[in-house]
Design a protein around this motif. Structure first.
Motif, PDB file in Angstrom:
ATOM      1  N   TYR A 112      -1.126   0.686  -1.283  1.00  0.00           N
ATOM      2  CA  TYR A 112      -2.120   1.758  -1.302  1.00  0.00           C
ATOM      3  C   TYR A 112      -2.823   1.806  -2.650  1.00  0.00           C
ATOM      4  O   TYR A 112      -2.302   1.342  -3.663  1.00  0.00           O
ATOM      5  CB  TYR A 112      -1.464   3.102  -0.980  1.00  0.00           C
ATOM      6  N   ASP A 113      -4.004   2.409  -2.636  1.00  0.00           N
ATOM      7  CA  ASP A 113      -4.908   2.426  -3.788  1.00  0.00           C
ATOM      8  C   ASP A 113      -4.569   3.609  -4.698  1.00  0.00           C
ATOM      9  O   ASP A 113      -4.941   4.742  -4.415  1.00  0.00           O
ATOM     10  CB  ASP A 113      -6.351   2.535  -3.260  1.00  0.00           C
ATOM     11  N   PHE A 114      -3.845   3.329  -5.782  1.00  0.00           N
ATOM     12  CA  PHE A 114      -3.499   4.423  -6.703  1.00  0.00           C
ATOM     13  C   PHE A 114      -4.735   4.966  -7.421  1.00  0.00           C
ATOM     14  O   PHE A 114      -4.850   6.170  -7.647  1.00  0.00           O
ATOM     15  CB  PHE A 114      -2.480   3.940  -7.751  1.00  0.00           C
ATOM     16  N   ASP A 115      -5.664   4.098  -7.778  1.00  0.00           N
ATOM     17  CA  ASP A 115      -6.791   4.501  -8.627  1.00  0.00           C
ATOM     18  C   ASP A 115      -7.820   5.365  -7.918  1.00  0.00           C
ATOM     19  O   ASP A 115      -8.612   6.029  -8.573  1.00  0.00           O
ATOM     20  CB  ASP A 115      -7.480   3.247  -9.190  1.00  0.00           C
ATOM     21  N   ASN A 116      -7.820   5.369  -6.606  1.00  0.00           N
ATOM     22  CA  ASN A 116      -8.816   6.137  -5.855  1.00  0.00           C
ATOM     23  C   ASN A 116      -8.135   6.998  -4.783  1.00  0.00           C
ATOM     24  O   ASN A 116      -7.917   6.538  -3.659  1.00  0.00           O
ATOM     25  CB  ASN A 116      -9.831   5.190  -5.204  1.00  0.00           C
ATOM     26  N   PRO A 117      -7.821   8.256  -5.115  1.00  0.00           N
ATOM     27  CA  PRO A 117      -7.174   9.138  -4.137  1.00  0.00           C
ATOM     28  C   PRO A 117      -8.017   9.340  -2.876  1.00  0.00           C
ATOM     29  O   PRO A 117      -7.487   9.694  -1.822  1.00  0.00           O
ATOM     30  CB  PRO A 117      -7.014  10.460  -4.897  1.00  0.00           C
ATOM     31  N   GLY A 118      -9.331   9.102  -2.973  1.00  0.00           N
ATOM     32  CA  GLY A 118     -10.204   9.281  -1.819  1.00  0.00           C
ATOM     33  C   GLY A 118     -10.121   8.140  -0.819  1.00  0.00           C
ATOM     34  O   GLY A 118     -10.630   8.264   0.300  1.00  0.00           O
ATOM     35  N   ASN A 119      -9.476   7.031  -1.188  1.00  0.00           N
ATOM     36  CA  ASN A 119      -9.344   5.890  -0.275  1.00  0.00           C
ATOM     37  C   ASN A 119      -7.952   5.895   0.345  1.00  0.00           C
ATOM     38  O   ASN A 119      -6.994   5.452  -0.274  1.00  0.00           O
ATOM     39  CB  ASN A 119      -9.569   4.569  -1.022  1.00  0.00           C
ATOM     40  N   LYS A 120      -7.865   6.383   1.554  1.00  0.00           N
ATOM     41  CA  LYS A 120      -6.535   6.470   2.159  1.00  0.00           C
ATOM     42  C   LYS A 120      -6.080   5.155   2.785  1.00  0.00           C
ATOM     43  O   LYS A 120      -4.914   4.984   3.112  1.00  0.00           O
ATOM     44  CB  LYS A 120      -6.484   7.589   3.196  1.00  0.00           C
ATOM     45  N   GLN A 121      -7.003   4.205   2.935  1.00  0.00           N
ATOM     46  CA  GLN A 121      -6.663   2.944   3.592  1.00  0.00           C
ATOM     47  C   GLN A 121      -5.891   2.009   2.656  1.00  0.00           C
ATOM     48  O   GLN A 121      -6.132   2.002   1.449  1.00  0.00           O
ATOM     49  CB  GLN A 121      -7.932   2.242   4.073  1.00  0.00           C
ATOM     50  N   PRO A 122      -4.984   1.212   3.201  1.00  0.00           N
ATOM     51  CA  PRO A 122      -4.295   0.206   2.373  1.00  0.00           C
ATOM     52  C   PRO A 122      -5.278  -0.831   1.845  1.00  0.00           C
ATOM     53  O   PRO A 122      -6.339  -1.045   2.423  1.00  0.00           O
ATOM     54  CB  PRO A 122      -3.284  -0.426   3.345  1.00  0.00           C
ATOM     55  N   VAL A 123      -4.922  -1.470   0.737  1.00  0.00           N
ATOM     56  CA  VAL A 123      -5.823  -2.425   0.083  1.00  0.00           C
ATOM     57  C   VAL A 123      -5.251  -3.846   0.070  1.00  0.00           C
ATOM     58  O   VAL A 123      -5.808  -4.737  -0.553  1.00  0.00           O
ATOM     59  CB  VAL A 123      -6.147  -1.977  -1.364  1.00  0.00           C
ATOM     60  N   GLY A 124      -4.130  -4.049   0.759  1.00  0.00           N
ATOM     61  CA  GLY A 124      -3.528  -5.378   0.829  1.00  0.00           C
ATOM     62  C   GLY A 124      -2.559  -5.421   1.991  1.00  0.00           C
ATOM     63  O   GLY A 124      -2.372  -4.426   2.689  1.00  0.00           O
ATOM     64  N   GLU A 125      -1.940  -6.571   2.199  1.00  0.00           N
ATOM     65  CA  GLU A 125      -0.959  -6.710   3.283  1.00  0.00           C
ATOM     66  C   GLU A 125       0.447  -6.428   2.750  1.00  0.00           C
ATOM     67  O   GLU A 125       0.794  -6.820   1.643  1.00  0.00           O
ATOM     68  CB  GLU A 125      -1.011  -8.132   3.861  1.00  0.00           C
ATOM     69  N   ILE A 126       1.245  -5.745   3.545  1.00  0.00           N
ATOM     70  CA  ILE A 126       2.640  -5.497   3.165  1.00  0.00           C
ATOM     71  C   ILE A 126       3.417  -6.812   3.260  1.00  0.00           C
ATOM     72  O   ILE A 126       3.332  -7.528   4.261  1.00  0.00           O
ATOM     73  CB  ILE A 126       3.283  -4.439   4.084  1.00  0.00           C
ATOM     74  N   ASP A 127       4.156  -7.122   2.205  1.00  0.00           N
ATOM     75  CA  ASP A 127       4.989  -8.325   2.162  1.00  0.00           C
ATOM     76  C   ASP A 127       6.424  -7.905   2.499  1.00  0.00           C
ATOM     77  O   ASP A 127       7.121  -7.314   1.669  1.00  0.00           O
ATOM     78  CB  ASP A 127       4.908  -8.934   0.751  1.00  0.00           C
ATOM     79  N   LEU A 128       6.864  -8.207   3.723  1.00  0.00           N
ATOM     80  CA  LEU A 128       8.194  -7.767   4.158  1.00  0.00           C
ATOM     81  C   LEU A 128       9.300  -8.347   3.290  1.00  0.00           C
ATOM     82  O   LEU A 128      10.297  -7.680   3.014  1.00  0.00           O
ATOM     83  CB  LEU A 128       8.427  -8.152   5.623  1.00  0.00           C
ATOM     84  N   ASP A 129       9.131  -9.583   2.859  1.00  0.00           N
ATOM     85  CA  ASP A 129      10.152 -10.191   1.984  1.00  0.00           C
ATOM     86  C   ASP A 129      10.269  -9.409   0.677  1.00  0.00           C
ATOM     87  O   ASP A 129      11.379  -9.177   0.172  1.00  0.00           O
ATOM     88  CB  ASP A 129       9.811 -11.656   1.689  1.00  0.00           C
ATOM     89  N   GLU A 130       9.129  -9.017   0.135  1.00  0.00           N
ATOM     90  CA  GLU A 130       9.131  -8.236  -1.105  1.00  0.00           C
ATOM     91  C   GLU A 130       9.803  -6.878  -0.885  1.00  0.00           C
ATOM     92  O   GLU A 130      10.612  -6.425  -1.711  1.00  0.00           O
ATOM     93  CB  GLU A 130       7.685  -8.036  -1.590  1.00  0.00           C
ATOM     94  N   VAL A 131       9.491  -6.242   0.224  1.00  0.00           N
ATOM     95  CA  VAL A 131      10.098  -4.936   0.532  1.00  0.00           C
ATOM     96  C   VAL A 131      11.605  -5.071   0.628  1.00  0.00           C
ATOM     97  O   VAL A 131      12.356  -4.275   0.034  1.00  0.00           O
ATOM     98  CB  VAL A 131       9.511  -4.362   1.835  1.00  0.00           C
ATOM     99  N   HIS A 132      12.083  -6.074   1.370  1.00  0.00           N
ATOM    100  CA  HIS A 132      13.535  -6.237   1.517  1.00  0.00           C
ATOM    101  C   HIS A 132      14.207  -6.564   0.186  1.00  0.00           C
ATOM    102  O   HIS A 132      15.296  -6.076  -0.099  1.00  0.00           O
ATOM    103  CB  HIS A 132      13.830  -7.321   2.551  1.00  0.00           C
ATOM    104  N   ALA A 133      13.533  -7.384  -0.616  1.00  0.00           N
ATOM    105  CA  ALA A 133      14.115  -7.759  -1.911  1.00  0.00           C
ATOM    106  C   ALA A 133      14.179  -6.567  -2.858  1.00  0.00           C
ATOM    107  O   ALA A 133      15.200  -6.320  -3.509  1.00  0.00           O
ATOM    108  CB  ALA A 133      13.303  -8.889  -2.544  1.00  0.00           C
ATOM    109  N   LYS A 134      13.106  -5.804  -2.939  1.00  0.00           N
ATOM    110  CA  LYS A 134      13.035  -4.726  -3.929  1.00  0.00           C
ATOM    111  C   LYS A 134      13.760  -3.455  -3.492  1.00  0.00           C
ATOM    112  O   LYS A 134      14.200  -2.677  -4.334  1.00  0.00           O
ATOM    113  CB  LYS A 134      11.577  -4.420  -4.268  1.00  0.00           C
ATOM    114  N   LEU A 135      13.868  -3.232  -2.193  1.00  0.00           N
ATOM    115  CA  LEU A 135      14.530  -2.013  -1.712  1.00  0.00           C
ATOM    116  C   LEU A 135      15.963  -2.267  -1.272  1.00  0.00           C
ATOM    117  O   LEU A 135      16.688  -1.344  -0.922  1.00  0.00           O
ATOM    118  CB  LEU A 135      13.742  -1.389  -0.556  1.00  0.00           C
ATOM    119  N   GLY A 136      16.382  -3.524  -1.298  1.00  0.00           N
ATOM    120  CA  GLY A 136      17.716  -3.857  -0.790  1.00  0.00           C
ATOM    121  C   GLY A 136      18.806  -3.883  -1.840  1.00  0.00           C
ATOM    122  O   GLY A 136      19.974  -4.097  -1.510  1.00  0.00           O
ATOM    123  N   ASP A 137      18.426  -3.688  -3.140  1.00  0.00           N
ATOM    124  CA  ASP A 137      19.496  -3.769  -4.153  1.00  0.00           C
ATOM    125  C   ASP A 137      19.968  -2.384  -4.527  1.00  0.00           C
ATOM    126  O   ASP A 137      19.332  -1.395  -4.236  1.00  0.00           O
ATOM    127  CB  ASP A 137      18.989  -4.515  -5.394  1.00  0.00           C
TER     128      ASP A 137
END
Length: 272
Positions: free
Chosen positions: A247-272
């Motif tokens: 999500y776009d931190f710099d623009n609170p008015g843009n509610k749309q995501p700005v990239g694709e979610i990387d499932l591998d990254e999510v599992h790696a960073k939230l799994g420890d």
């Protein structure tokens, strides 16, 4: 610890990690409908049968067995931190709840006293400075999350990544993480990947927004609620949410995501 906040269809077609304020009522009803060909009569959060929930003792065995063996398609749904925390404020802090009372009893009086928050009077219908009140609420939310004072953080404004992570830490794996802002596309991906006893036509599904109408309507654009200090607090509380779910931190008015979610990254960073 198991799998708190996890729901599963009785047919075990899909497993869903609930995240509050992220289309959870609609997703729950879709799951219920996909098994039974009808919606649950009432708020799906009140259902005690017809769908497996970790909060129901009889469901914990089937959910644990399914999730640890990766037997079914598992997913969750996330939302822009700016709109989610605003929604929590208007629903939970300003709104009168389904039981006709304020959320969590003495929470709102505490906020009025300690943080100077205004919620529009006893019935929530009076005019008040929404922007000033919200910014004070955000300070309170930060205090609960950072220091667990004056209370533990509430599930409706604690970080999405925290909810999402318990599923991974305890042995679950997500096949998909969808965005509330692109709900139909994401939910269609889920439905395309599973076999359900009853076919779901997403275009015909109503939106079950159980919190709608609890509180006052938002009177200003999203970005008006966030000044430099508010954005600093948002970074402090929700940095992982912005980063992982794109999500776009710099623009609170843009509610749309700005990239694709990387499932591998999510599992790696939230799994420890």
């Amino acid at each position: 610890m198991g799998f708190p906040g996890t729901w599963m269809t009785e047919s075990e077609s899909m497993v869903y990690r609930v995240v509050p304020k992220c289309a959870c009522s609609t997703i729950g009803q879709i799951m219920y409908y996909s098994d039974h060909g009808e919606f649950f009569d009432g708020d799906i959060h009140d259902a005690k049968a017809g769908i497996h929930k970790w909060a129901l003792d009889a469901s914990q065995g089937p959910i644990t067995e399914n999730v640890t063996a990766r037997k079914s398609y598992a997913f969750t749904c996330v939302r822009n931190p700016y709109t989610r925390v605003l929604s929590s404020f208007f629903d939970k802090i300003c709104g009168i709840q389904r039981n006709g009372r304020r959320y969590r009893g003495n929470l709102v009086p505490l906020l009025v006293q300690k943080y100077g928050i205004d919620v529009g009077g006893d019935d929530g219908k009076q005019e008040f400075d929404q922007i000033a009140s919200f910014r004070r609420f955000l300070l309170f939310a930060r205090d609960t999350i950072r220091w667990r004072r004056p209370m533990d953080p509430d599930i409706h404004w604690s970080a999405v990544s925290g909810h999402v992570s318990t599923f991974i830490i305890n042995g679950g794996t997500y096949d998909n993480i969808i965005w509330t802002e692109q709900f139909n596309e994401g939910m269609q991906q889920v439905l395309n990947a599973v076999e359900t006893p009853h076919k779901v036509d997403l275009a015909a599904i109503p939106r079950f927004n159980e919190s709608e109408g609890h509180g006052p309507k938002r009177a200003h654009p999203v970005e008006d609620y966030f000044d430099d200090l508010s954005m600093h607090l948002m970074r402090e509380i929700y940095k992982r949410d912005f980063d992982l779910f794109k999500y776009d931190f710099d623009n609170p008015g843009n509610k749309q995501p700005v990239g694709e979610i990387d499932l591998d990254e999510v599992h790696a960073k939230l799994g420890d």
